[in-house]
Design a protein around this motif. Structure first.
Motif, PDB file in Angstrom:
ATOM      1  N   GLU A  14       0.834  -1.199   0.000  1.00  0.00           N
ATOM      2  CA  GLU A  14       0.000   0.000   0.000  1.00  0.00           C
ATOM      3  C   GLU A  14       0.870   1.250   0.000  1.00  0.00           C
ATOM      4  O   GLU A  14       1.852   1.335   0.725  1.00  0.00           O
ATOM      5  CB  GLU A  14      -0.931  -0.005   1.211  1.00  0.00           C
ATOM      6  N   VAL A  15       0.487   2.208  -0.830  1.00  0.00           N
ATOM      7  CA  VAL A  15       1.229   3.465  -0.978  1.00  0.00           C
ATOM      8  C   VAL A  15       0.272   4.627  -0.732  1.00  0.00           C
ATOM      9  O   VAL A  15      -0.854   4.632  -1.245  1.00  0.00           O
ATOM     10  CB  VAL A  15       1.857   3.577  -2.383  1.00  0.00           C
ATOM     11  N   SER A  16       0.723   5.611   0.030  1.00  0.00           N
ATOM     12  CA  SER A  16      -0.084   6.807   0.278  1.00  0.00           C
ATOM     13  C   SER A  16       0.032   7.753  -0.908  1.00  0.00           C
ATOM     14  O   SER A  16       1.127   8.109  -1.333  1.00  0.00           O
ATOM     15  CB  SER A  16       0.374   7.516   1.553  1.00  0.00           C
ATOM     16  N   ASN A  42       1.294  15.578   0.096  1.00  0.00           N
ATOM     17  CA  ASN A  42       2.331  14.952   0.939  1.00  0.00           C
ATOM     18  C   ASN A  42       2.157  13.447   1.072  1.00  0.00           C
ATOM     19  O   ASN A  42       2.250  12.883   2.164  1.00  0.00           O
ATOM     20  CB  ASN A  42       2.351  15.606   2.323  1.00  0.00           C
ATOM     21  N   GLY A  43       1.914  12.790  -0.078  1.00  0.00           N
ATOM     22  CA  GLY A  43       1.909  11.336  -0.089  1.00  0.00           C
ATOM     23  C   GLY A  43       3.336  10.810  -0.036  1.00  0.00           C
ATOM     24  O   GLY A  43       4.287  11.559   0.214  1.00  0.00           O
ATOM     25  N   SER A  72       6.710  14.358  -3.476  1.00  0.00           N
ATOM     26  CA  SER A  72       5.642  13.579  -2.853  1.00  0.00           C
ATOM     27  C   SER A  72       4.452  13.431  -3.797  1.00  0.00           C
ATOM     28  O   SER A  72       4.189  14.282  -4.646  1.00  0.00           O
ATOM     29  CB  SER A  72       5.190  14.252  -1.547  1.00  0.00           C
ATOM     30  N   ARG A  73       3.741  12.342  -3.638  1.00  0.00           N
ATOM     31  CA  ARG A  73       2.566  12.074  -4.458  1.00  0.00           C
ATOM     32  C   ARG A  73       1.412  13.005  -4.077  1.00  0.00           C
ATOM     33  O   ARG A  73       1.240  13.336  -2.898  1.00  0.00           O
ATOM     34  CB  ARG A  73       2.132  10.616  -4.307  1.00  0.00           C
ATOM     35  N   THR A  74       0.623  13.390  -5.075  1.00  0.00           N
ATOM     36  CA  THR A  74      -0.496  14.314  -4.869  1.00  0.00           C
ATOM     37  C   THR A  74      -1.706  13.814  -5.649  1.00  0.00           C
ATOM     38  O   THR A  74      -1.574  13.281  -6.749  1.00  0.00           O
ATOM     39  CB  THR A  74      -0.135  15.733  -5.349  1.00  0.00           C
ATOM     40  N   CYS A  83       3.148  10.221 -10.732  1.00  0.00           N
ATOM     41  CA  CYS A  83       2.829  10.405  -9.302  1.00  0.00           C
ATOM     42  C   CYS A  83       1.877  11.568  -9.035  1.00  0.00           C
ATOM     43  O   CYS A  83       1.777  12.038  -7.898  1.00  0.00           O
ATOM     44  CB  CYS A  83       4.102  10.553  -8.477  1.00  0.00           C
ATOM     45  N   GLN A  84       1.183  12.041 -10.067  1.00  0.00           N
ATOM     46  CA  GLN A  84       0.149  13.058  -9.916  1.00  0.00           C
ATOM     47  C   GLN A  84      -1.171  12.416 -10.359  1.00  0.00           C
ATOM     48  O   GLN A  84      -1.342  12.097 -11.533  1.00  0.00           O
ATOM     49  CB  GLN A  84       0.466  14.297 -10.750  1.00  0.00           C
TER      50      GLN A  84
END
Length: 457
Positions: A375-377, A399-400, A408-410, A432-433
Motif C-alpha cells: 500500500e502506498v499513500s 504529501n503522499g 511527494s505524491r499528490t 505520481c500526480q
C-alpha cells in the motif's frame, strides 16, 4: 408569352440564390445586408458587395468569404437547425466531407450529405433530459444529506461537550489519585526506614526465631553453615561488614553448623539485640526480614493499589484527551456551508483499476494497493481547491509517499453530481500526480438546473 415568363422567373430565382450569403449566424447578418459595398468586419477595407462569397479572399479577416474556402482564416457557420450550431474552418467547405449535420457546408460538391440534425438533437435532448432527472434526484438526496449533516454536526458538538466534561472530572480524580499515591508511598517509605533503623531489634521482634532460621538456611537442610552465615549476616560497626571465616565460626559457637534448637539459644539472642551483627537487608525480597513484616506488607499493598488506580485514571484521561483532540480536528474541517459533506468523514470508497485498488477516505487519505498487498499513500487531506464560484468542486490530497525525481505524491479529486456516492475513475496524467472523479449527490448544484445543460437546444 407564358414560356418567357417561366424563363424570367427561373433566372430571377437563380440570381437570388447566387446572392444568398452562406455560412453566417443570425447575429452577423446585419453585416451582410445587400448594398453597393461591403465593409470588412475588421474594418480593414471596403469592397463591392458582389465580391462577397465570390471564392476570392479580399478581407484579411476572411469575413468576405464566409461561404467559401477562399480565405485561410475564414469560418463557416453551421446552422444545424434542431441540433447545436457551430463553426468550422472555411477550408472544409465543399471538400466532399460532411461537417455540418444539416449538410450546409457541402452545397456545391458532389457529396450526398443527409440532414441528420433532428436525430442528433433528439439523442442530445434525451441525454439532457436524463441528466436533468439525475440532477433532480441528486438535489433531493442532497437536501436529505444536508438535514442529516446538520443533525450530525449537532451530535458531534454535544459529544465534544460531554468529553470535555468527562476530562474535567478525570482531571479532578487524577489530582486526588496522585495525592493518595504520594501518601501511600510516604507511608511505605517511613515503614522501610523504621525497619532499616532497627531500633531495639524492631525487625527481629516482629519476626519469629523459626522464620529467621529458615531465612538463613539457604539450602533448607535444617542446619546453618559457615557459608550461609557469611552470606546472610554482617557486622554492624565494622568498616568491612563482611564476616570472616573465624567470625562466622564464633557466631556458630565454634562449630561448623547449627540446628534450630541451638540457634534459638545462641545466635538468635545476638541478632535480637542488634548491637553487633544483623541480617543483610533485601528490602522486600522473598525471605527477607522486610517481607516478613506485616506493617510493611500492608504499606506495600496500599502503595501498589494506589499506583494501579493512578495508572487507570491516567490511561482514561489520556484516552479522553485523544478523543477530544481527534474530534476537534474533525470539527475544524470545512464541510460545506450546510455541513453537507460531513457524512463523508469516516467513510472510505474503493475502485479497482487493473492491478491496483484505489481507496479514497474523504478528509483523511488516498491510498493505492497492488495485488501483492503493498500500500502506498497518494496524499493526505489538504484543502478545497475549487474555483470561487464553486469552491467545493475539487479537493486536493498532498504529501503522499515520495516519488523518485518528482517529490511527494499528490491527488486531486473532482466532485461531480450523481445519485450515488462513489469513485468513478482514477487517472495518472503525469508521474505520481493522480486525478479522481468522485460522484456524490452533495455535488449537485441548483444553478445547473436554472441554466440548463445545453440551452442552445
Amino acid at each position: 408569352m407564358r414560356f418567357c415568363f417561366i424563363i424570367a422567373a427561373l433566372f430571377w430565382c437563380g440570381c437570388v440564390e447566387s446572392r444568398k450569403v452562406r455560412g453566417i449566424s443570425s447575429s452577423y447578418k446585419r453585416f451582410y445586408r445587400e448594398r453597393k459595398s461591403f465593409l470588412c468586419i475588421d474594418g480593414s477595407r471596403i469592397i463591392p458587395f458582389e465580391q462577397v462569397n465570390d471564392d476570392y479572399c479580399d478581407c484579411e479577416d476572411g469575413s468576405d468569404e464566409p461561404g467559401t474556402s477562399a480565405c485561410p482564416r475564414g469560418r463557416f457557420y453551421c446552422t444545424n437547425l434542431g441540433f447545436r450550431p457551430h463553426y468550422i474552418p472555411s477550408s472544409r467547405v465543399n471538400d466532399g466531407i460532411c461537417d455540418c449535420c444539416d449538410a450546409s457546408d457541402e452545397y456545391n460538391s458532389h457529396s450526398h450529405c443527409r440532414n441528420t440534425c433532428w436525430n442528433l438533437g433528439q439523442r442530445e435532448r434525451e441525454y439532457v433530459e436524463g441528466q436533468m432527472r439525475t440532477l433532480d434526484e441528486g438535489l433531493r438526496l442532497k437536501q436529505q444529506l444536508i438535514e442529516e449533516g446538520v443533525l450530525l454536526w449537532r451530535e458531534k458538538q454535544a459529544q465534544l461537550r460531554e468529553l470535555q466534561q468527562v476530562a474535567e472530572d478525570l482531571q479532578i480524580k487524577l489530582e486526588e489519585q496522585r495525592r493518595r499515591k504520594n501518601e501511600a508511598d510516604r507511608v511505605k517509605e517511613q515503614t522501610l526506614q523504621a525497619l532499616a533503623a532497627g531500633h531495639k531489634g524492631l525487625k527481629l521482634r516482629n519476626s519469629t526465631a523459626t522464620s529467621i532460621f529458615q531465612l538463613l538456611d539457604s539450602n533448607k537442610d535444617g542446619s546453618i553453615t559457615v557459608d550461609e552465615i557469611k552470606a546472610k549476616v554482617v557486622l554492624i560497626h565494622d568498616e568491612e561488614p563482611v564476616l570472616s571465616e573465624d567470625e562466622a565460626l564464633a557466631l556458630l559457637g565454634g562449630g561448623h553448623q547449627m540446628d534450630l534448637a541451638k540457634f534459638q539459644n545462641t545466635l538468635w539472642e545476638s541478632l535480637t539485640r542488634g548491637d553487633s551483627v544483623k541480617i543483610k537487608d533485601a528490602h522486600g525480597a522473598p525471605g527477607s526480614l522486610e517481607s516478613e513484616d506485616p506493617h510493611l506488607k500492608a504499606a506495600d499493598r496500599a502503595a501498589e493499589w494506589e499506583a494501579s488506580n493512578l495508572k487507570k485514571v491516567e490511561e482514561a484521561y489520556e484516552k479522553v484527551s485523544m478523543e477530544i483532540s481527534d474530534l476537534r480536528k474533525k470539527l475544524a474541517i470545512d464541510y460545506g456551508t450546510d455541513w453537507e459533506f460531513l457524512f463523508l468523514n469516516s467513510q472510505c470508497y474503493k475502485l479497482k483499476v487493473y492491478e491496483y485498488t484505489y481507496t479514497l477516505c474523504p478528509f483523511n487519505e488516498v491510498t493505492q494497493k497492488n495485488t501483492a498487498g503493498t500500500e502506498v499513500s497518494l496524499g493526505k487531506w489538504g484543502m478545497w481547491v475549487g474555483p470561487p464560484k464553486n469552491q467545493y468542486h475539487q479537493m486536493v490530497y498532498e504529501n503522499g509517499e515520495p516519488c523518485w525525481q518528482v517529490g511527494s505524491r499528490t491527488t486531486t479529486v473532482t466532485l461531480t453530481c450523481g445519485t450515488e456516492t462513489g469513485l468513478r475513475s482514477v487517472k495518472e496524467p503525469s508521474k505520481c500526480q493522480y486525478i479522481m472523479d468522485f460522484q456524490t449527490p452533495v455535488a449537485c448544484q441548483p444553478v445547473l438546473k436554472q441554466q440548463g445543460i445545453h440551452s442552445e437546444l
